[in-house]
Design a protein around this motif. Structure first.
Motif, PDB file in Angstrom:
ATOM      1  N   MET A  94       0.846  -1.203   0.000  1.00  0.00           N
ATOM      2  CA  MET A  94       0.000   0.000   0.000  1.00  0.00           C
ATOM      3  C   MET A  94       0.880   1.252   0.000  1.00  0.00           C
ATOM      4  O   MET A  94       1.837   1.348   0.760  1.00  0.00           O
ATOM      5  CB  MET A  94      -0.911   0.014   1.237  1.00  0.00           C
ATOM      6  CG  MET A  94      -1.849   1.210   1.307  1.00  0.00           C
ATOM      7  SD  MET A  94      -2.872   1.214   2.798  1.00  0.00           S
ATOM      8  CE  MET A  94      -3.970  -0.156   2.468  1.00  0.00           C
ATOM      9  N   LYS A  95       0.542   2.185  -0.851  1.00  0.00           N
ATOM     10  CA  LYS A  95       1.314   3.411  -0.961  1.00  0.00           C
ATOM     11  C   LYS A  95       1.220   4.228   0.326  1.00  0.00           C
ATOM     12  O   LYS A  95       0.158   4.303   0.948  1.00  0.00           O
ATOM     13  CB  LYS A  95       0.794   4.233  -2.142  1.00  0.00           C
ATOM     14  CG  LYS A  95       1.717   5.368  -2.582  1.00  0.00           C
ATOM     15  CD  LYS A  95       1.214   5.995  -3.873  1.00  0.00           C
ATOM     16  CE  LYS A  95       2.186   7.056  -4.389  1.00  0.00           C
ATOM     17  NZ  LYS A  95       1.717   7.653  -5.678  1.00  0.00           N
ATOM     18  N   ALA A  96       2.327   4.828   0.730  1.00  0.00           N
ATOM     19  CA  ALA A  96       2.346   5.634   1.949  1.00  0.00           C
ATOM     20  C   ALA A  96       1.386   6.817   1.818  1.00  0.00           C
ATOM     21  O   ALA A  96       1.303   7.442   0.751  1.00  0.00           O
ATOM     22  CB  ALA A  96       3.754   6.130   2.231  1.00  0.00           C
ATOM     23  N   TYR A  97       0.695   7.124   2.895  1.00  0.00           N
ATOM     24  CA  TYR A  97      -0.328   8.174   2.885  1.00  0.00           C
ATOM     25  C   TYR A  97       0.261   9.516   2.444  1.00  0.00           C
ATOM     26  O   TYR A  97      -0.346  10.237   1.647  1.00  0.00           O
ATOM     27  CB  TYR A  97      -0.951   8.288   4.273  1.00  0.00           C
ATOM     28  CG  TYR A  97      -2.056   9.306   4.385  1.00  0.00           C
ATOM     29  CD1 TYR A  97      -3.351   9.010   3.954  1.00  0.00           C
ATOM     30  CD2 TYR A  97      -1.826  10.560   4.938  1.00  0.00           C
ATOM     31  CE1 TYR A  97      -4.381   9.935   4.063  1.00  0.00           C
ATOM     32  CE2 TYR A  97      -2.845  11.502   5.046  1.00  0.00           C
ATOM     33  CZ  TYR A  97      -4.112  11.178   4.612  1.00  0.00           C
ATOM     34  OH  TYR A  97      -5.119  12.105   4.717  1.00  0.00           O
ATOM     35  N   GLU A  98       1.433   9.841   2.964  1.00  0.00           N
ATOM     36  CA  GLU A  98       2.042  11.145   2.658  1.00  0.00           C
ATOM     37  C   GLU A  98       2.456  11.269   1.195  1.00  0.00           C
ATOM     38  O   GLU A  98       2.689  12.386   0.698  1.00  0.00           O
ATOM     39  CB  GLU A  98       3.240  11.415   3.571  1.00  0.00           C
ATOM     40  CG  GLU A  98       4.316  10.371   3.523  1.00  0.00           C
ATOM     41  CD  GLU A  98       4.094   9.261   4.554  1.00  0.00           C
ATOM     42  OE1 GLU A  98       5.087   8.560   4.839  1.00  0.00           O
ATOM     43  OE2 GLU A  98       2.958   9.094   5.045  1.00  0.00           O
ATOM     44  N   ASP A  99       2.551  10.139   0.486  1.00  0.00           N
ATOM     45  CA  ASP A  99       2.930  10.166  -0.932  1.00  0.00           C
ATOM     46  C   ASP A  99       1.724  10.253  -1.873  1.00  0.00           C
ATOM     47  O   ASP A  99       1.886  10.342  -3.090  1.00  0.00           O
ATOM     48  CB  ASP A  99       3.740   8.912  -1.285  1.00  0.00           C
ATOM     49  CG  ASP A  99       5.081   8.876  -0.577  1.00  0.00           C
ATOM     50  OD1 ASP A  99       5.605   9.957  -0.257  1.00  0.00           O
ATOM     51  OD2 ASP A  99       5.587   7.769  -0.325  1.00  0.00           O
ATOM     52  N   LEU A 100       0.510  10.230  -1.301  1.00  0.00           N
ATOM     53  CA  LEU A 100      -0.697  10.273  -2.117  1.00  0.00           C
ATOM     54  C   LEU A 100      -1.011  11.685  -2.582  1.00  0.00           C
ATOM     55  O   LEU A 100      -0.620  12.683  -1.953  1.00  0.00           O
ATOM     56  CB  LEU A 100      -1.885   9.744  -1.314  1.00  0.00           C
ATOM     57  CG  LEU A 100      -1.860   8.274  -0.887  1.00  0.00           C
ATOM     58  CD1 LEU A 100      -3.027   7.983   0.041  1.00  0.00           C
ATOM     59  CD2 LEU A 100      -1.910   7.362  -2.106  1.00  0.00           C
ATOM     60  N   THR A 101      -1.744  11.793  -3.674  1.00  0.00           N
ATOM     61  CA  THR A 101      -2.302  13.076  -4.092  1.00  0.00           C
ATOM     62  C   THR A 101      -3.433  13.454  -3.145  1.00  0.00           C
ATOM     63  O   THR A 101      -3.884  12.636  -2.326  1.00  0.00           O
ATOM     64  CB  THR A 101      -2.858  12.991  -5.523  1.00  0.00           C
ATOM     65  OG1 THR A 101      -3.941  12.037  -5.545  1.00  0.00           O
ATOM     66  CG2 THR A 101      -1.783  12.559  -6.505  1.00  0.00           C
ATOM     67  N   ARG A 102      -3.924  14.674  -3.259  1.00  0.00           N
ATOM     68  CA  ARG A 102      -5.051  15.091  -2.415  1.00  0.00           C
ATOM     69  C   ARG A 102      -6.244  14.174  -2.650  1.00  0.00           C
ATOM     70  O   ARG A 102      -6.929  13.772  -1.702  1.00  0.00           O
ATOM     71  CB  ARG A 102      -5.441  16.546  -2.720  1.00  0.00           C
ATOM     72  CG  ARG A 102      -6.630  17.045  -1.894  1.00  0.00           C
ATOM     73  CD  ARG A 102      -6.925  18.511  -2.179  1.00  0.00           C
ATOM     74  NE  ARG A 102      -8.065  18.975  -1.393  1.00  0.00           N
ATOM     75  CZ  ARG A 102      -9.326  18.871  -1.784  1.00  0.00           C
ATOM     76  NH1 ARG A 102      -9.606  18.307  -2.961  1.00  0.00           N
ATOM     77  NH2 ARG A 102     -10.309  19.320  -1.020  1.00  0.00           N
ATOM     78  N   ARG A 103      -6.503  13.839  -3.899  1.00  0.00           N
ATOM     79  CA  ARG A 103      -7.632  12.957  -4.206  1.00  0.00           C
ATOM     80  C   ARG A 103      -7.421  11.582  -3.578  1.00  0.00           C
ATOM     81  O   ARG A 103      -8.363  10.974  -3.056  1.00  0.00           O
ATOM     82  CB  ARG A 103      -7.799  12.831  -5.723  1.00  0.00           C
ATOM     83  CG  ARG A 103      -8.927  11.886  -6.132  1.00  0.00           C
ATOM     84  CD  ARG A 103      -9.114  11.861  -7.644  1.00  0.00           C
ATOM     85  NE  ARG A 103      -9.613  13.143  -8.138  1.00  0.00           N
ATOM     86  CZ  ARG A 103      -9.909  13.366  -9.413  1.00  0.00           C
ATOM     87  NH1 ARG A 103      -9.737  12.401 -10.322  1.00  0.00           N
ATOM     88  NH2 ARG A 103     -10.354  14.557  -9.800  1.00  0.00           N
ATOM     89  N   GLY A 104      -6.192  11.088  -3.635  1.00  0.00           N
ATOM     90  CA  GLY A 104      -5.900   9.790  -3.045  1.00  0.00           C
ATOM     91  C   GLY A 104      -6.102   9.790  -1.536  1.00  0.00           C
ATOM     92  O   GLY A 104      -6.627   8.828  -0.962  1.00  0.00           O
ATOM     93  N   LYS A 105      -5.686  10.878  -0.885  1.00  0.00           N
ATOM     94  CA  LYS A 105      -5.878  10.989   0.564  1.00  0.00           C
ATOM     95  C   LYS A 105      -7.356  11.032   0.915  1.00  0.00           C
ATOM     96  O   LYS A 105      -7.805  10.403   1.880  1.00  0.00           O
ATOM     97  CB  LYS A 105      -5.165  12.237   1.088  1.00  0.00           C
ATOM     98  CG  LYS A 105      -3.649  12.146   1.047  1.00  0.00           C
ATOM     99  CD  LYS A 105      -3.008  13.438   1.519  1.00  0.00           C
ATOM    100  CE  LYS A 105      -1.482  13.323   1.479  1.00  0.00           C
ATOM    101  NZ  LYS A 105      -0.810  14.595   1.887  1.00  0.00           N
ATOM    102  N   LEU A 106      -8.135  11.773   0.128  1.00  0.00           N
ATOM    103  CA  LEU A 106      -9.573  11.861   0.390  1.00  0.00           C
ATOM    104  C   LEU A 106     -10.265  10.522   0.168  1.00  0.00           C
ATOM    105  O   LEU A 106     -11.230  10.194   0.866  1.00  0.00           O
ATOM    106  CB  LEU A 106     -10.205  12.941  -0.496  1.00  0.00           C
ATOM    107  CG  LEU A 106      -9.932  14.384  -0.090  1.00  0.00           C
ATOM    108  CD1 LEU A 106     -10.473  15.354  -1.135  1.00  0.00           C
ATOM    109  CD2 LEU A 106     -10.571  14.685   1.266  1.00  0.00           C
ATOM    110  N   ARG A 107      -9.754   9.754  -0.784  1.00  0.00           N
ATOM    111  CA  ARG A 107     -10.340   8.438  -1.044  1.00  0.00           C
ATOM    112  C   ARG A 107     -10.206   7.556   0.201  1.00  0.00           C
ATOM    113  O   ARG A 107     -11.131   6.843   0.584  1.00  0.00           O
ATOM    114  CB  ARG A 107      -9.663   7.803  -2.253  1.00  0.00           C
ATOM    115  CG  ARG A 107     -10.416   6.593  -2.808  1.00  0.00           C
ATOM    116  CD  ARG A 107      -9.761   6.085  -4.078  1.00  0.00           C
ATOM    117  NE  ARG A 107      -9.878   7.063  -5.162  1.00  0.00           N
ATOM    118  CZ  ARG A 107      -8.859   7.603  -5.808  1.00  0.00           C
ATOM    119  NH1 ARG A 107      -7.625   7.281  -5.467  1.00  0.00           N
ATOM    120  NH2 ARG A 107      -9.045   8.472  -6.786  1.00  0.00           N
TER     121      ARG A 107
END
Length: 346
Positions: free
Chosen positions: A1-14
């Motif tokens: 699973m990709k690290a949270y801090e490396d996600l885009t804003r959309r990915g974090k909201l998902r």
């Protein structure tokens, strides 16, 4: 699973949506639609359910709620539940505020964690109130309605006895521009970084305000539980001539007159400010009185709010040097303070 801090804003909201869904289950809603409303500080969703259960009284929208995922670290331990206890008491007393919905276990909030999100979120659910924000063209009746609302909230605060363990922030020296402002920085860290251009006016206002605070003390005649962030641009809905309060996230203990000063800040620079001020005080005085000694400091406490903006603006640039929002807001606050000092209105 990709690290949270490396996600885009959309990915974090998902991933945050998974927290929201889990929270709704804790509140007893398994079938509901979620619509993201705000993702700044708290993450807030509008929730539509399929209960088709009408709410008596006409204050709330049927089958509609506000789900808040509270900002980690912003509130002190216990502050979120204290806010909800306060809201419950206000709602039971018939005041126009959001009504908290308990979980299936009878708790006012629930802490939710999901895989892939590093920090658990404290979540709460409120009924969605009917009403609209003020239009761009504010009328005196809007301010009169806000005055009535503030008076009703303060009357309740004057008689309500908070439960044991109740905790909210204070809008005293320490809470406005000291070590307990919610910025994550100490006073020394922020004061030393306030640009020289702003510092003289900032220091002059804070000194005058602190002198008044020292003189008045914190007795119940001057100090109590206040919303602290009501105005025509935020946190007030209007419905059939009535003002209704939302977003008690920053509510806490402060000077009664500070609560009245905040709505006027939005209207500084407007030629009709004296008319709006009179309307605000007229509405307030219909329900509650305030001694002239305190009303005479209304302009000074407007400046106190502006000084708070300079403090927060500086703290925000320390955290995010590329942000322009607080830089612009800090500049605007300084201009208003400088003008008030030149006019001798504070």
């Amino acid at each position: 699973m990709k690290a949270y801090e490396d996600l885009t804003r959309r990915g974090k909201l998902r991933r945050t949506n998974h927290i929201a869904r889990s929270a709704l289950e804790a509140f007893g809603f398994t079938e509901a639609s979620l619509r993201l409303m705000v993702d700044a500080g708290n993450t807030t969703y509008r929730v539509r359910t399929v209960d088709h259960t009408p709410v008596e009284g006409g204050l709330y929208v049927d089958d509609c709620y506000s789900l808040r995922l509270h900002q980690p670290g912003y509130q002190n331990e216990g502050a979120v539940d204290s806010e909800l206890e306060w809201l419950s008491a206000l709602s039971e007393a018939g005041l126009p505020v959001p009504q908290p919905i308990p979980t299936k276990e009878g708790e006012l909030s629930v802490e939710v964690s999901v895989p892939g999100v590093p920090v658990a979120r404290r979540c709460s659910l409120l009924r969605w109130m009917k009403g609209r924000m003020a239009p761009k063209l504010v009328r005196p009746w809007h301010m009169k309605a806000i005055g009535r609302l503030i008076a009703r909230l303060q009357n309740h605060a004057s008689s309500w006895r908070p439960p044991p363990g109740f905790v909210r922030r204070h809008y005293d020296r320490n809470g406005l521009w000291g070590d307990d402002t919610g910025t994550g920085y100490t006073a020394d860290e922020v004061w030393s970084k306030i640009p020289r251009r702003y510092f003289e006016a900032f220091q002059e206002v804070t000194t005058r305000v602190e002198e008044v605070m020292e003189d008045w003390g914190k007795g119940p005649d001057v100090y109590g539980l206040i919303h602290a962030d009501l105005g025509t641009e935020a946190n007030v809905l209007f419905h059939r001539g009535e003002a209704r309060a939302i977003d008690f996230d920053d509510g806490g203990y402060g000077y009664w007159v500070y609560d009245l000063a905040v709505p006027l800040v939005d209207l500084e620079g407007d030629d009709a400010l004296p008319t709006f001020r009179d309307a605000l005080l007229e509405g307030y005085s219909e329900i509650r009185s305030m001694p002239e000694e305190q009303l005479d400091k209304l302009g000074l406490f407007q400046a106190a709010f502006r000084a708070l903006e300079i403090f927060w603006g500086t703290a925000s640039t320390l955290r995010n040097p590329d942000s322009t929002y607080w830089v612009e807001r800090r500049e605007k606050a300084w201009l208003h303070i400088t003008r008030a000092l030149k006019l001798g209105s504070i």
